[in-house]
Scaffold this active site. Structure first.
Site, PDB file in Angstrom:
ATOM      1  N   ASP A   1      23.352  -4.703  72.096  1.00 42.74           N
ATOM      2  CA  ASP A   1      24.766  -4.958  71.827  1.00 42.74           C
ATOM      3  C   ASP A   1      25.068  -6.441  71.641  1.00 42.74           C
ATOM      4  O   ASP A   1      26.192  -6.796  71.274  1.00 42.74           O
ATOM      5  CB  ASP A   1      25.637  -4.386  72.954  1.00 42.74           C
ATOM      6  CG  ASP A   1      25.970  -2.918  72.723  1.00 42.74           C
ATOM      7  OD1 ASP A   1      25.567  -2.375  71.684  1.00 42.74           O
ATOM      8  OD2 ASP A   1      26.626  -2.310  73.587  1.00 42.74           O
TER       9      ASP A   1
ATOM     10  N   ASN B   1      23.903   2.874  76.856  1.00 43.58           N
ATOM     11  CA  ASN B   1      23.863   2.547  75.438  1.00 43.58           C
ATOM     12  C   ASN B   1      23.305   3.706  74.625  1.00 43.58           C
ATOM     13  O   ASN B   1      23.952   4.729  74.505  1.00 43.58           O
ATOM     14  CB  ASN B   1      23.113   1.252  75.155  1.00 43.58           C
ATOM     15  CG  ASN B   1      23.463   0.668  73.785  1.00 43.58           C
ATOM     16  OD1 ASN B   1      24.562   0.857  73.288  1.00 43.58           O
ATOM     17  ND2 ASN B   1      22.532  -0.019  73.165  1.00 43.58           N
TER      18      ASN B   1
ATOM     19  N   GLY C   1      31.157   7.046  71.911  1.00 39.69           N
ATOM     20  CA  GLY C   1      31.072   7.060  70.452  1.00 39.69           C
ATOM     21  C   GLY C   1      30.624   5.761  69.821  1.00 39.69           C
ATOM     22  O   GLY C   1      30.841   5.554  68.631  1.00 39.69           O
ATOM     23  N   GLY C   2      30.011   4.845  70.602  1.00 43.80           N
ATOM     24  CA  GLY C   2      29.533   3.606  70.003  1.00 43.80           C
ATOM     25  C   GLY C   2      30.660   2.815  69.372  1.00 43.80           C
ATOM     26  O   GLY C   2      31.762   2.704  69.919  1.00 43.80           O
TER      27      GLY C   2
ATOM     28  N   THR D   1      27.324   7.661  75.400  1.00 40.77           N
ATOM     29  CA  THR D   1      28.178   7.077  76.422  1.00 40.77           C
ATOM     30  C   THR D   1      28.970   8.223  77.014  1.00 40.77           C
ATOM     31  O   THR D   1      28.892   9.340  76.512  1.00 40.77           O
ATOM     32  CB  THR D   1      29.089   6.005  75.756  1.00 40.77           C
ATOM     33  OG1 THR D   1      28.266   4.986  75.209  1.00 40.77           O
ATOM     34  CG2 THR D   1      30.080   5.386  76.711  1.00 40.77           C
TER      35      THR D   1
ATOM     36  N   THR E   1      27.977   3.747  80.363  1.00 46.26           N
ATOM     37  CA  THR E   1      26.922   3.996  79.377  1.00 46.26           C
ATOM     38  C   THR E   1      25.598   3.383  79.795  1.00 46.26           C
ATOM     39  O   THR E   1      25.550   2.485  80.651  1.00 46.26           O
ATOM     40  CB  THR E   1      27.347   3.422  78.005  1.00 46.26           C
ATOM     41  OG1 THR E   1      26.416   3.830  77.012  1.00 46.26           O
ATOM     42  CG2 THR E   1      27.427   1.912  78.036  1.00 46.26           C
TER      43      THR E   1
ATOM     44  N   GLU F   1      21.118  -2.227  76.644  1.00 40.56           N
ATOM     45  CA  GLU F   1      22.325  -2.921  76.200  1.00 40.56           C
ATOM     46  C   GLU F   1      22.058  -4.248  75.509  1.00 40.56           C
ATOM     47  O   GLU F   1      22.967  -4.828  74.907  1.00 40.56           O
ATOM     48  CB  GLU F   1      23.266  -3.158  77.383  1.00 40.56           C
ATOM     49  CG  GLU F   1      23.873  -1.912  77.960  1.00 40.56           C
ATOM     50  CD  GLU F   1      24.839  -1.206  77.019  1.00 40.56           C
ATOM     51  OE1 GLU F   1      25.104  -1.744  75.928  1.00 40.56           O
ATOM     52  OE2 GLU F   1      25.321  -0.129  77.388  1.00 40.56           O
TER      53      GLU F   1
ATOM     54  N   ARG G   1      29.987  -4.472  83.195  1.00 35.23           N
ATOM     55  CA  ARG G   1      29.087  -4.595  82.054  1.00 35.23           C
ATOM     56  C   ARG G   1      27.785  -5.246  82.516  1.00 35.23           C
ATOM     57  O   ARG G   1      27.765  -6.118  83.381  1.00 35.23           O
ATOM     58  CB  ARG G   1      29.758  -5.466  80.993  1.00 35.23           C
ATOM     59  CG  ARG G   1      29.053  -5.511  79.646  1.00 35.23           C
ATOM     60  CD  ARG G   1      29.067  -4.193  78.951  1.00 35.23           C
ATOM     61  NE  ARG G   1      28.778  -4.332  77.519  1.00 35.23           N
ATOM     62  CZ  ARG G   1      28.146  -3.419  76.801  1.00 35.23           C
ATOM     63  NH1 ARG G   1      27.736  -2.299  77.364  1.00 35.23           N
ATOM     64  NH2 ARG G   1      27.951  -3.600  75.510  1.00 35.23           N
TER      65      ARG G   1
END
Length: 574
Positions: free
Chosen positions: A411, A389, A460-461, A369, A387, A408, A96
């Site tokens: 998020d 994002n 798919g978020g 993603t 991803t 990102e 991440r």
């Protein structure tokens, strides 16, 4: 079926392994499912050259970053769920992105103290420090059999030689052109003779090929230090952002223990924080395991699944964040007793309004993603979701790198209680701090029972978690891999208090029954025929299955396509 230049592909290659009359201990070959034909073929190429599932994952991941810049790439991050067949060990590589030192919450507020979402989703301030390059190095050096240079070769070749632009890629660029064309590095890549990319054109990325080559030759230092790092830092600074050489060079992937739990005879292995997916998935499945879903009518089955979704997403909002910065009551949230308590609050015939669930923490927490799934002949497996994002990430390519940076930072809970681009919100647990990783919904997952081994996941978020949930329930119902990939989808995330569904998911009778229970259902359809809006679908689920009883492999690749034209290609080579 209408053909498209974008392929969603599930390929199975059978290698010569003798079948046994008893349950097989080794897979008969390798199965790879990914969101693009070229990425799947890249993985199979590496398998044929003697690589294992982890080498193939390097090839698939890096190639997706070349051919699906709308979804992922070296400028983004992801989660890689791994199973090592030799040791039986499951691990997760957390790649991440991390928050730069400069990214304090006040940087994302306008003069009135409101969230300036343009800054959180566009340009240099929206980008976290990328993690995907470090993950590719980690996979090759600690899990693979082949040199990194060999596994990256397909991506370098495709970036150099090019590939045909497909409709979704061109249309996505058209949506983001205003932002992307602000930056010289992005214009150099996406404009051809001053004109934007067009469907069918051969899209070459020599700068990205050079960046991949440096990564292949020098490993981590080929991206996080040296020539590429200097260009990244200069490009972010020129666009008005603030990254430092120290934080770029200091990026590290994290190896984390996956979450594991049982659901009706299935061993589920999935992702821990900073993904919210594993905990939310465990909550939902442990709530619904108290019901006989298979015996229910569609309305009551949906009602109970939605009530489980509602409660899990409420906990996501308050409790989940980066475990290196936030104390997460994980033991409680994963407890079957906790799930039993949540189940007891569900009325089997009536919706629970979300505003009746506490809006405060209990005193104890498009989705552009991509995902791929791999099983090899040794039984190694990889489920990876990666991803940048939103569509084309931040839109910023630092000049000379070919690397499209993520967005990102959106998020994070940049302003507590304010929804992000996916409509989900958070509080202190997910507030940005230097080096902190934003909460994610990415949920690569393994399923195992006495007879089967399965890998699945999807983009798919915020809907990723519920799509994986529905996939698991589909497999439990006895569906095939392809049937699971094609399942109709619905979603509830606590707030807003609505069941969001794909076109055609529910019959008029089921919608009427759900509404009588107190649910609000949004299912777009043909307005001329009395529907609720324009038709839409979501997700791109990729799954592979090894049936150990019959010793056969199968793959399921989502028939959906963002522009309504997808092709499923299944190839078996003896």
């Amino acid at each position: 079926m209408k053909r498209s230049s974008l392929f969603a592909v599930a390929l199975t290659v059978l290698l010569p392994v003798a079948a046994s009359a008893q349950q097989a201990t080794h897979s008969p070959g390798a199965a790879i499912a990914s969101g693009h034909k070229l990425a799947t073929e890249a993985g199979l190429e590496i398998i044929r050259e003697g690589g294992n599932a982890f080498d193939a994952a390097v090839a698939v991941s890096s190639t997706l970053g070349v051919v699906e810049p709308i979804s992922s790439g070296l400028g983004g991050g992801g989660f890689f769920l791994l199973h090592d067949a030799a040791t039986g060990q499951d691990t997760m590589i957390d790649a991440r992105e991390t928050a730069p030192e400069s990214a304090s919450p006040d940087k994302y507020l306008d003069k009135d103290g409101k969230l300036d979402q343009s800054k959180s989703i566009n340009g240099p301030w929206s980008a976290g420090i990328p993690g995907l390059p470090a993950a590719l190095v980690e996979l090759a050096e600690k899990h693979g059999k082949l040199p990194l240079k060999q596994s990256l070769a397909p991506a370098i070749r495709i970036a150099t030689e090019g590939f045909p632009v497909y409709d979704r890629m061109a249309r996505g660029y058209a949506q983001r052109a205003k932002e992307m064309e602000k930056y010289p590095g992005t214009r150099e890549v996406y404009l051809r003779g001053g004109k934007p990319i067009q469907t069918g054109e051969i899209f070459k990325q020599p700068e990205l090929a050079n960046t991949l080559t440096l990564l292949a030759e020098k490993g981590r230092d080929g991206f996080y230090k040296g020539e590429t790092a200097k260009k990244l830092l200069a490009g972010v600074k020129a666009a008005g952002g603030q990254w430092t050489a120290q934080e770029l060079a200091g990026y590290q992937v994290k190896t984390r223990a996956p979450i594991q739990f049982d659901y009706k005879g299935w061993k589920i292995t999935t992702v821990p924080p900073p993904s919210s997916g594993g905990i939310a998935l465990a909550e939902m499945l442990q709530i619904v395991e108290g019901y006989d879903l298979k015996a229910m009518d569609p309305a009551h089955r949906t009602h109970l699944v939605v009530e489980a979704m509602r409660r899990a997403y409420r906990d996501r909002t308050f409790f989940l964040g980066d475990p290196d910065f936030t104390t997460i009551p994980q033991k409680v949230l994963l407890s079957k007793d906790y799930a039993l308590g949540l189940r007891s609050t569900i009325n089997p015939d009536k919706a629970t309004p979300s505003d009746l669930l506490s809006g405060n923490p209990t005193p104890l927490e498009d989705d552009e993603t991509t995902h791929f799934s791999i099983i090899d002949a040794q039984g190694n497996r990889v489920g990876a979701t990666q991803t940048v994002n939103l569509l084309y990430g931040s839109g910023l390519i630092p000049k000379g790198t070919g690397v499209l940076l993520n967005d990102e930072m959106d998020d994070f809970a940049l302003k507590p209680g304010t929804p992000n681009a996916f409509g989900v919100m958070g509080y202190e647990a997910n507030a940005p701090k230097p080096g902190k990783r934003p909460l994610s919904s990415m949920t690569p997952t393994f399923m195992e029972n006495a007879d089967k081994t399965i890998v699945l996941g999807t983009p798919g978020g915020s809907r990723i978690i519920t799509m994986v949930l529905l996939g698991i329930l589909g497999y439990d119902d006895g569906l095939s891999a392809q049937q699971v990939a094609a399942l109709p989808r619905y979603h509830h995330q606590w707030l807003p208090d609505v069941i969001d569904a794909e076109t055609g998911t529910f019959s008029p009778e089921t919608i009427k029954a759900l509404e009588a229970m107190g649910h609000k259902v949004e299912q777009p359809g043909d307005e001329a025929a009395g529907g609720r809006g324009s038709s839409h679908v979501w997700g791109n689920l990729q799954t592979v299955e090894w049936d150990r009883k019959t010793n056969t492999l199968s793959g399921g690749s989502d028939p959906r396509n963002p522009v309504g034209a997808a092709e499923i290609l299944t190839t078996t080579t003896p």
